[in-house]
Design a protein around this motif. Sequence first.
Motif, PDB file in Angstrom:
ATOM      1  N   LEU A   1       0.859  -1.184   0.000  1.00 13.57           N
ATOM      2  CA  LEU A   1       0.000   0.000   0.000  1.00 13.57           C
ATOM      3  C   LEU A   1       0.892   1.230   0.000  1.00 13.57           C
ATOM      4  O   LEU A   1       1.843   1.309   0.779  1.00 13.57           O
ATOM      5  N   VAL A   2       0.605   2.160  -0.887  1.00 10.51           N
ATOM      6  CA  VAL A   2       1.338   3.423  -0.928  1.00 10.51           C
ATOM      7  C   VAL A   2       0.332   4.551  -0.736  1.00 10.51           C
ATOM      8  O   VAL A   2      -0.665   4.642  -1.458  1.00 10.51           O
ATOM      9  N   THR A   3       0.588   5.389   0.272  1.00 12.64           N
ATOM     10  CA  THR A   3      -0.285   6.530   0.538  1.00 12.64           C
ATOM     11  C   THR A   3       0.559   7.799   0.621  1.00 12.64           C
ATOM     12  O   THR A   3       1.780   7.734   0.791  1.00 12.64           O
ATOM     13  N   ARG A   4      -0.102   8.927   0.505  1.00 11.56           N
ATOM     14  CA  ARG A   4       0.570  10.214   0.669  1.00 11.56           C
ATOM     15  C   ARG A   4       0.016  10.861   1.927  1.00 11.56           C
ATOM     16  O   ARG A   4      -1.182  11.117   2.032  1.00 11.56           O
ATOM     17  N   GLU A   5       0.890  11.092   2.889  1.00 10.07           N
ATOM     18  CA  GLU A   5       0.486  11.648   4.180  1.00 10.07           C
ATOM     19  C   GLU A   5       1.185  12.997   4.367  1.00 10.07           C
ATOM     20  O   GLU A   5       2.419  13.067   4.282  1.00 10.07           O
ATOM     21  N   MET A   6       0.417  14.045   4.611  1.00 14.24           N
ATOM     22  CA  MET A   6       0.980  15.372   4.766  1.00 14.24           C
ATOM     23  C   MET A   6       0.444  16.029   6.037  1.00 14.24           C
ATOM     24  O   MET A   6      -0.655  15.727   6.498  1.00 14.24           O
ATOM     25  N   GLN A   7       1.235  16.916   6.616  1.00 12.22           N
ATOM     26  CA  GLN A   7       0.776  17.699   7.759  1.00 12.22           C
ATOM     27  C   GLN A   7       1.342  19.114   7.645  1.00 12.22           C
ATOM     28  O   GLN A   7       2.399  19.325   7.043  1.00 12.22           O
ATOM     29  N   THR A   8       0.609  20.051   8.223  1.00  9.93           N
ATOM     30  CA  THR A   8       1.035  21.449   8.228  1.00  9.93           C
ATOM     31  C   THR A   8       1.359  21.852   9.651  1.00  9.93           C
ATOM     32  O   THR A   8       0.587  21.595  10.577  1.00  9.93           O
ATOM     33  N   MET A   9       2.525  22.472   9.837  1.00 12.45           N
ATOM     34  CA  MET A   9       2.961  22.891  11.157  1.00 12.45           C
ATOM     35  C   MET A   9       3.444  24.329  11.095  1.00 12.45           C
ATOM     36  O   MET A   9       3.986  24.767  10.066  1.00 12.45           O
ATOM     37  N   VAL A  10       3.245  25.063  12.168  1.00 12.23           N
ATOM     38  CA  VAL A  10       3.775  26.417  12.298  1.00 12.23           C
ATOM     39  C   VAL A  10       4.878  26.371  13.353  1.00 12.23           C
ATOM     40  O   VAL A  10       4.632  25.997  14.503  1.00 12.23           O
ATOM     41  N   VAL A  11       6.100  26.722  12.936  1.00 13.28           N
ATOM     42  CA  VAL A  11       7.248  26.619  13.836  1.00 13.28           C
ATOM     43  C   VAL A  11       8.033  27.931  13.820  1.00 13.28           C
ATOM     44  O   VAL A  11       7.872  28.768  12.925  1.00 13.28           O
ATOM     45  N   SER A  12       8.894  28.103  14.806  1.00 17.31           N
ATOM     46  CA  SER A  12       9.728  29.295  14.889  1.00 17.31           C
ATOM     47  C   SER A  12      10.885  29.211  13.889  1.00 17.31           C
ATOM     48  O   SER A  12      11.183  28.143  13.351  1.00 17.31           O
ATOM     49  N   HIS A  13      11.545  30.339  13.670  1.00 18.85           N
ATOM     50  CA  HIS A  13      12.732  30.356  12.823  1.00 18.85           C
ATOM     51  C   HIS A  13      13.763  29.348  13.317  1.00 18.85           C
ATOM     52  O   HIS A  13      14.382  28.626  12.521  1.00 18.85           O
ATOM     53  N   ALA A  14      13.984  29.303  14.635  1.00 21.86           N
ATOM     54  CA  ALA A  14      15.023  28.437  15.205  1.00 21.86           C
ATOM     55  C   ALA A  14      14.724  26.971  14.931  1.00 21.86           C
ATOM     56  O   ALA A  14      15.611  26.207  14.522  1.00 21.86           O
ATOM     57  N   VAL A  15      13.469  26.572  15.140  1.00 19.13           N
ATOM     58  CA  VAL A  15      13.085  25.179  14.903  1.00 19.13           C
ATOM     59  C   VAL A  15      13.190  24.840  13.423  1.00 19.13           C
ATOM     60  O   VAL A  15      13.707  23.787  13.039  1.00 19.13           O
ATOM     61  N   ALA A  16      12.712  25.734  12.577  1.00 18.73           N
ATOM     62  CA  ALA A  16      12.762  25.506  11.130  1.00 18.73           C
ATOM     63  C   ALA A  16      14.207  25.383  10.650  1.00 18.73           C
ATOM     64  O   ALA A  16      14.539  24.513   9.832  1.00 18.73           O
ATOM     65  N   LEU A  17      15.070  26.234  11.176  1.00 15.48           N
ATOM     66  CA  LEU A  17      16.486  26.211  10.785  1.00 15.48           C
ATOM     67  C   LEU A  17      17.114  24.866  11.107  1.00 15.48           C
ATOM     68  O   LEU A  17      17.766  24.253  10.245  1.00 15.48           O
ATOM     69  N   GLU A  18      16.937  24.397  12.339  1.00 12.87           N
ATOM     70  CA  GLU A  18      17.585  23.149  12.745  1.00 12.87           C
ATOM     71  C   GLU A  18      17.020  21.953  11.991  1.00 12.87           C
ATOM     72  O   GLU A  18      17.751  21.026  11.636  1.00 12.87           O
ATOM     73  N   GLU A  19      15.723  21.980  11.715  1.00 18.43           N
ATOM     74  CA  GLU A  19      15.100  20.874  10.987  1.00 18.43           C
ATOM     75  C   GLU A  19      15.655  20.790   9.568  1.00 18.43           C
ATOM     76  O   GLU A  19      15.994  19.707   9.079  1.00 18.43           O
ATOM     77  N   VAL A  20      15.763  21.926   8.913  1.00 23.37           N
ATOM     78  CA  VAL A  20      16.265  21.927   7.539  1.00 23.37           C
ATOM     79  C   VAL A  20      17.763  21.608   7.507  1.00 23.37           C
ATOM     80  O   VAL A  20      18.231  20.899   6.610  1.00 23.37           O
TER      81      VAL A  20
END
Length: 298
Positions: free
Chosen positions: A221-240
């Motif tokens: 089974l192949v599905t597409r799962e997406m979520q939307t999150m609002v994060v701070s600059h600091a969190v976004a930076l470290e994640e990327v």
Amino acid sequence: MKNELFDAAVWERAWKEDSQTAVMRMKHAGIDPTRSFDHKAQAFNKEVFSEGGRRRAKRIIGWLEDQGVTFAGKSVLDIGAASGGFALPFAERGAEVTALEPNLPLVELMKDNVAGSATGNIKIVTKPFEDIDVQTNGWEKAFDLVFVSMCPVWSNWDDVEKVLSCAREFCYLSTMVGSAEHSLLDEVWPLVNGRPRTNEVMDMAYLSHMLLLKGYAYQSLVTREMQTMVVSHAVALEEVMTMLQTSSRSADEQARVRRIILEHLERNYPSGEVTVRKGGRFGKVLVRLQNQQMYSRD
């Protein structure tokens, strides 16, 4: 001339030599899979046991049950159990669970989660699966279900065969189908690398095709799962920074990448918050090792 599309040896060799599989990409980036969650274990655990995380686990377990998998009185080996997001609901359904997890911060969280639950049928093993001798441990065909969810313990057919060797009735494996989708990563990738981001990770194709060529009965089974999150600059930076696998770059290069991302965030997200859309396609495979017929509830 024999068509190589149907030659298992050709595919087995190609898979083993492919530098773009998920595990090989981690290794080339200098990432130790057993330590990759050290800094984010708490956040991961919170997400897994959130309302959304519990719903995802319930959907996957529901899919397994729809294919005839049962848990009451069964033995389950959960490889890469993390903090127990599946081990606990398996045990709550009456299974005896062996939870294999080598990351110590996740192990401590799993112990806390087990202690706070109503079930005690979970045995925690802290060895990496790569270090497990299946025969010495008595694990050959020892588990009714072997469950491997999004865990980097298999990167070629030899690894898959080792996982399969532990299973008596069913074996479940899941992985990304293609690269993870991440809206912010797509934005900064050309700025950092000078080219558009491409979709390179296709472990699922190897797995499905090898199971087909090796004569296994399975469902996928192949599905597409997406979520939307609002994060701070600091969190976004470290994640990327993590997704760009910058640990393999020099200190100067890491500083350059960090500066590019920060400038992009400040220019395009002046409020200090970033709306990130992330997820991707996920592949799930359930291998039938005993009753290989189509499951019927009748």
